[in-house]
Write an enzyme that holds these catalytic residues in place. Structure first.
Site: not given
Ligand SMILES: NC(=O)c1ccc[n+]([C@@H]2O[C@H](COP(=O)([O-])OP(=O)(O)OC[C@H]3O[C@@H](n4cnc5c(N)ncnc54)[C@H](O)[C@@H]3O)[C@@H](O)[C@H]2O)c1
Length: 335
Positions: A209, A241, A245
Site C-alpha cells: 500500500r 499458513y 498464502k
Molecule cells: N522454504 C520453503 O520451503 C518455502 C516454501 C514455500 C514458501 N516459502 C515462503 O518463502 C518466503 C521466504 O521464506 P524462507 O524459506 O526464505 O524463510 P527464512 O526464514 O529463511 O527467511 C524469512 C526471512 O523473513 C524475515 N522476516 C520474518 N518476519 C519479518 C517481518 N515481520 N519483517 C521483516 N522481515 C521478516 C526473517 O527474519 C527471515 O530472515 C516466505 O514467505 C515463505 O512462506 C518458503
C-alpha cells in the site's frame, strides 16, 4: 558402458553421492547418525553436498574435504563433472532500478536481493535482523545495497523502508514470511492466527500500500508476492499458513486487475520445498501426522532457484505476465 567410477566432490549433489559406491555408504552413515530419513535424503537429491551439510549450521574445519577424500579412495579429485544447476547472472538486467526486497537476510529473500544487486539494481534490503543484513551487504561490497532493519508489520518501519528507497521504486519483492505450527482448525490458537496473518498478509498489504502510489506516479512497476505450495493444496501446512498464502493469491489477483492501466504488474510465485532457515518450531501432533501422509517426492530447491523465478517476473522479461501464480517447485504442483 564402462565400470569406471566417476569421482565426486563437495559440489556433487546428494543424488550423485547416493549413486556412488563409496559415497552412498558415507551419506547413509551420516544420515543414520543425524536421524535423517531415506525420504528426506531423496528430497535433497538435487542439492550439492556442501549446501546440504551447511544448512544445519557451521561445520567443523576440514570435514567436507575429509568426506570427499574418503569417497575417492583417499585423494582429492580434480575435474569433477557436475550436472546440477548453477545460477547464471545476467549483467545489467536491473541497471538503474531500485527494488525493495523483504526477508532479505535469509533464504529466498537473500537470494533474490543478491541476484538483483549483482545484476545492477539498487536493493533496499529489509529484514528484522540487523546483524544478518549487515553481513549480507558486506558479502557483495561492489553492489548497491541499502539495509533497513525493520518489521513489515510496523508503520514506523514501513516509513523508513519507503524513505530509504527514495524518489523512485521500480520493484518490490514481498518475500518475508512465517510458517505456522501445522495446527488444523480445531486446534489453531488466536496467537498463531495473529502471528502468521500479521506478517504473511497484513505486513505484505501495508508495505505494498505504501509502495503502489510511487508506481502509479511513475506509471510503471513490478511486484512479486511469495505465496507457497500451501496456496495450491491443503496438504502442505496448517490452517493459518494455508489460509494466509491463499490470501496472498487473492491480494495478487485483485492488485493486478486494479493497476493494469498504470503499467504495474503484480504476480505471485508459489515455492515448493526450499533449503532455507524456515522451520516450524513446536508442531501440532495431529497436523504433523496428517501432513506426513502426503509428502510429494519433488526435489528440494536451493533458494537461488526461487530467485531465478522471482527475478524473471520482476524484470522486464515478465512484461506480458500479470496476476499469475507461478509454481516454482520442481513440478510438485502436478503430483
Ligand atoms: N522454504 C520453503 O520451503 C518455502 C516454501 C514455500 C514458501 N516459502 C515462503 O518463502 C518466503 C521466504 O521464506 P524462507 O524459506 O526464505 O524463510 P527464512 O526464514 O529463511 O527467511 C524469512 C526471512 O523473513 C524475515 N522476516 C520474518 N518476519 C519479518 C517481518 N515481520 N519483517 C521483516 N522481515 C521478516 C526473517 O527474519 C527471515 O530472515 C516466505 O514467505 C515463505 O512462506 C518458503
Amino acid at each position: 558402458m564402462t565400470d569406471q567410477i566417476t569421482p565426486i566432490d563437495a559440489e556433487s549433489t546428494i543424488g550423485e553421492w547416493m549413486r556412488h559406491p563409496a559415497g552412498v555408504r558415507i551419506i547413509a552413515g551420516m544420515a543414520a547418525q543425524g536421524g535423517i530419513s531415506d525420504s528426506a535424503l531423496r528430497l535433497a537429491r538435487n542439492v550439492p553436498l556442501s549446501r546440504f551439510l551447511s544448512a544445519g549450521g557451521p561445520l567443523p574445519d576440514g570435514m567436507i574435504d575429509h568426506l570427499v577424500s574418503q569417497a575417492n579412495g583417499g585423494e582429492a579429485p580434480d575435474d569433477v563433472a557436475h550436472t546440477s544447476w548453477t545460477e547464471v547472472v545476467t549483467r545489467g538486467r536491473f541497471d538503474g532500478q531500485t527494488v525493495i526486497v523483504t526477508g532479505a537476510a535469509s533464504g529466498i529473500g537473500r537470494a533474490v536481493a543478491s541476484r538483483i544487486a549483482r545484476e545492477g539494481g539498487r536493493v533496499v534490503a529489509v529484514d528484522l535482523s540487523e546483524d544478518r543484513l549487515a553481513e549480507f551487504a558486506a558479502s557483495i561490497p561492489e553492489a548497491e545495497i541499502v539495509p533497513v532493519a525493520g518489521d513489515i508489520t510496523s508503520d514506523e518501519s514501513i516509513r523508513r523502508i519507503v524513505d530509504a528507497a527514495g524518489a523512485r521504486i521500480d520493484g518490490l519483492a514481498n518475500v518475508a514470511g512465517l510458517l505456522d505450527d501445522f495446527s488444523p482448525i480445531h486446534e489453531v490458537s488466536d496467537e498463531t492466527l495473529e502471528r502468521v496473518f500479521n506478517v504473511n498478509v497484513f505486513g505484505l498489504i501495508k508495505l505494498t500500500r505504501a509502495v503502489v502510489p510511487f508506481m502509479i506516479d511513475q506509471k510503471q512497476g513490478s511486484i512479486v508476492n511469495i505465496a507457497s505450495e500451501a496456496a495450491l493444496r491443503g496438504s502442505s501446512a496448517g490452517l493459518a499458513y494455508t489460509a494466509s498464502k491463499n490470501a496472498v493469491v487473492g491480494i495478487t489477483k485483485n492488485t493486478a486487475y486494479m493497476y493494469e492501466r498504470y503499467n504495474i504488474r503484480i504476480n505471485a510465485v508459489a515455492p515448493g520445498g526450499t533449503l532455507t532457515g524456515m522451520r516450524p518450531g513446536a508442531v501440532s501432533a495431529f497436523g504433523q501426522a496428517r501432513l506426513d501422509e502426503h509428502i510429494a517426492d519433488a526435489p528440494l530447491a536451493l533458494p537461488e532457484a526461487l530467485a531465478a523465478s522471482i527475478t524473471f517476473l520482476l524484470s522486464r522479461d515478465g512484461i506480458n505476465i500479470n496476476g499469475a501464480v507461478l509454481p516454482s517447485d520442481g513440478g510438485e504442483s502436478v503430483y
